[in-house]
Scaffold this active site. Structure first.
Site, PDB file in Angstrom:
ATOM      1  N   ALA A 330     -28.564  15.753   3.262  1.00 43.84           N
ATOM      2  CA  ALA A 330     -29.950  14.974   3.460  1.00 43.84           C
ATOM      3  C   ALA A 330     -30.929  16.395   3.439  1.00 43.84           C
ATOM      4  CB  ALA A 330     -29.909  14.468   4.593  1.00 43.84           C
ATOM      5  N   SER A 331     -32.023  16.018   4.455  1.00 51.06           N
ATOM      6  CA  SER A 331     -32.868  16.944   4.535  1.00 51.06           C
ATOM      7  C   SER A 331     -32.607  18.330   5.007  1.00 51.06           C
ATOM      8  CB  SER A 331     -34.176  16.328   5.199  1.00 51.06           C
ATOM      9  OG  SER A 331     -34.750  15.361   4.632  1.00 51.06           O
ATOM     10  N   THR A 332     -31.464  18.711   5.631  1.00 48.63           N
ATOM     11  CA  THR A 332     -31.076  19.825   6.352  1.00 48.63           C
ATOM     12  C   THR A 332     -31.192  20.990   5.248  1.00 48.63           C
ATOM     13  OG1 THR A 332     -28.766  19.327   5.850  1.00 48.63           O
ATOM     14  CG2 THR A 332     -29.690  18.561   7.968  1.00 48.63           C
ATOM     15  N   ILE A 333     -31.116  20.728   4.006  1.00 49.28           N
ATOM     16  CA  ILE A 333     -30.675  21.830   2.979  1.00 49.28           C
ATOM     17  C   ILE A 333     -32.322  21.854   2.374  1.00 49.28           C
ATOM     18  CG2 ILE A 333     -28.543  21.927   2.389  1.00 49.28           C
ATOM     19  CD1 ILE A 333     -31.068  20.040   0.443  1.00 49.28           C
ATOM     20  N   LYS A 334     -33.409  21.524   2.980  1.00 51.44           N
ATOM     21  CA  LYS A 334     -34.685  21.780   2.317  1.00 51.44           C
ATOM     22  C   LYS A 334     -35.150  23.191   2.353  1.00 51.44           C
ATOM     23  CE  LYS A 334     -36.342  16.824   2.365  1.00 51.44           C
ATOM     24  NZ  LYS A 334     -37.146  15.826   2.997  1.00 51.44           N
TER      25      LYS A 334
END
Length: 628
Positions: A330-334
């Site tokens: 999810a957004s943790t890798i943005k």
């Protein structure tokens, strides 16, 4: 009638016959004595060594003595895997007078079960009368005391003490330490293939999972032996020589008992995991997978009913979620996606887009929605990370393409083993065109790239991978390898294994690291950040990133409604963070299955763990702190 004449005896003939017979007998005796002397010569001189060896084999028995298993300590010297004495009730049958009567009395005294009585009689049928037969294993303290005061009534019966592995924190360290259990046929085959049969001749147990298995060679030790003289029945007469066993080496892990207990407490009944690393060394300070189970069950010999309950549990407690759980990041890798886009020249620090709450792939009618239905307005890369703007990363991913995304993310460890020193780990999936073709025999589509750009779609990660990637990010490209083992205790000192330096991640402009990290700091420190409430009022600075991963797809015209969904269809909550911001010491990830938003559910757990760490920061462990 003529009277018959009586013949006169021929003494000469008889004497000659006697002499001939005597000579034959004498020659036979001489030959027999010659054969006897020849055989004696063969046995006593020619074959002396051969028959002495065979004689000694019958007279001398070599008994192998198992070594004590090495102990395991946490970084502060608290023992987390030890050997405790267990007491077994046994009997030597030829020393008893009224075996049946004694067994009946013992059955009343210790409440022996019918199965224990049956098992004893089966053993007694085949065992030699002077060999000890175990009646009951692992007596309780009360049973030991009860038998001890009545032992005078039971001649030939005794209590024998043995050391057995024990995990004092029960289910707290299960997925990190693993456990030992009895050697089975598969283990035996592997031992033989390694040529270690002699080393395990007197051993019943072997490491099965986790640290216990990974460092089996260190922990097991070397067996000793005792030469004893026995009679024709195999009964020991005396001890001829004794070589003591060499115990396994004690080891110190990077794990911290206080952090581990806190993490387990905070996870509670949730399914999920916590991973905490030392940002500078990669040492694993905490690794928790929930739910867990008590490894002592396997050491003692788990029942079929108990094992089936673990296997069939829908919560899957046997799975190590920290290393085997596969989740969309999810957004943790943005932040990593922003680094790639900056490095590839797809965007600059000043690039802005307008986010109305959705984004459409060029030449397509399909809308990819932002988590914020009304959008974020004008967004640059800093705001996109701070407020977790999906729309910005949809467009960025589309322009970057999977052919650049996949190899770049692999540099952070995605799609590969983390290097953690336990065997139970999966690579998860870092997708690519080639991967999809091999897996599904399908081509790669733009829509696949868009989903991967926000950590969804085919991309999956393990919590240990996610924590490692965040640690690399916090150190601006310095690659660290997560590891449990801190040092090996050798005599009065400790030995710290050398670790091979990893090749760092280099960007075209090192300033790009600052862009991503500053935005992560804003996530926890600015009012507009997605996790500002969770970290309000900390005495330390924190940088982090939340993630809310979809478990099932939501149609374009549908709205996500957790209350109307099955519990296991709800979003996973995720949060990664490090602290302090300028000089990181600690990196953590929290994953909660089907819990909802990452900022509201996972971030508060990270906050509590960081509070625990900074409020109770321990000095570097020493040999003395381990009590050695």
């Amino acid at each position: 009638m003529v009277k018959k004449r009586i013949p006169i005896r021929n003494h000469s003939a008889e004497s000659a016959l006697f002499m001939r017979r005597t000579l034959v007998i004498f020659i036979a005796i001489v030959i027999a004595i010659g054969v006897l002397i020849s055989n004696l010569y063969y046995l006593q001189i020619t074959s002396f060594q051969k028959y002495q060896t065979r004689s000694n084999d019958n007279r001398i028995s070599v008994q192998t003595i198992p070594p004590n298993r090495g102990l395991i300590y946490d970084r502060n010297g608290i023992i987390i895997a030890e050997n405790r004495p267990v007491y077994n009730l046994q009997v030597i049958v030829n020393k008893t007078k009224n075996l049946d009567d004694n067994m009946l009395e013992l059955q009343k005294l210790l409440a022996l079960t019918d199965q224990e009585i049956k098992s004893f009689h089966e053993q007694n049928r085949y065992a030699r009368s002077f060999k000890a037969i175990i009646i009951r294993q692992q007596l309780s303290a009360k049973e030991v005391a009860l038998f001890s005061v009545n032992q005078h009534r039971f001649k030939g019966f005794s209590i024998q003490a043995n050391l057995k592995r024990f995990y004092p924190f029960a289910d707290t360290f299960t997925h990190a330490l693993g456990y030992i259990a009895k050697i089975n046929s598969t283990d035996l085959r592997q031992i033989e293939e390694r040529g270690e049969s002699a080393r395990y001749r007197a051993t019943e147990y072997i490491g099965k999972l986790g640290i216990e298995k990974y460092y089996e060679d260190l922990l097991h030790g070397q067996p000793g032996q005792r030469q004893v003289e026995v009679d024709s029945w195999g009964k020991v007469i005396r001890t001829l020589s004794f070589t003591p066993p060499i115990p396994g080496k004690d080891i110190i892990l990077n794990l911290d008992v206080k952090l581990q207990l806190k993490a387990q407490q905070l996870l509670g009944e949730n399914r999920g995991s916590v991973v905490i690393l030392d940002a500078n060394t990669g040492g694993v300070l905490s690794l928790v997978s929930s739910p867990s189970y008590d490894p002592n069950l396997f050491v003692q010999g788990i029942s079929q009913r108990e094992y089936q309950a673990l296997l069939q549990s829908k919560d899957r407690p046997l799975i190590n979620r920290a290393t085997q759980g596969r989740y969309p990041p999810a957004s943790t890798i943005k932040p990593e996606m922003a680094l790639l886009a900056l490095d590839a020249g797809v965007i600059t620090e000043q690039t802005e887009i307008f986010d109305p709450g959705w984004w459409i792939v060029p030449n397509s009618k399909r809308r990819f929605r932002d988590w914020k239905r009304w959008g974020h307005g004008k967004v640059d890369v800093h705001k996109a990370i701070e407020q977790s703007c999906d729309t910005f990363f949809y467009q960025t991913a589309y322009k970057t393409g999977i052919d650049r995304m996949s190899p770049f993310m692999k540099k952070f460890g995605f799609g590969n083993y983390s290097g953690l020193d336990i065997g139970e780990e999966t690579k998860a999936i870092m997708p690519s065109r080639e991967w999809k073709k091999a897996r599904f025999n399908e081509q790669w589509y733009d829509g696949d790239t868009i989903s991967v750009g926000i950590g969804q779609g085919y991309w999956t990660v393990t919590p240990i991978q996610l924590t490692k990637a965040t640690a690399i990010l916090s150190r601006k490209g310095k690659v660290i390898e997560p590891h449990m083992l801190q040092s090996i205790i050798s005599g009065d000192s400790t030995v710290t294994p050398a670790r091979e330096a990893q090749k760092p991640i280099l960007l075209k402009d090192s300033h790009y690291w600052e862009v991503a990290l500053d935005a992560m700091y804003a996530v926890t420190s600015k009012k507009s950040g997605t996790a500002d409430k969770a970290f309000a009022g900390t005495s330390y600075s924190v940088a982090g990133k939340s993630g809310t991963a979809q478990v099932i797809s939501i149609k374009e015209d549908e709205t996500y409604d957790a209350d109307s969904m099955k519990e296991r269809h709800r979003d996973n909550a995720m949060f990664v963070a490090f602290a302090p911001f300028k000089d990181p010491e600690i990196v953590a990830s929290v994953v909660l299955e089907n819990a909802g938003g990452g900022s509201s559910h996972a971030a508060p757990i990270v906050r509590s763990l960081f509070d625990e760490y900074f409020d109770n920061r321990a000095p570097s462990p020493t040999t003395q702190s381990a009590g050695l």
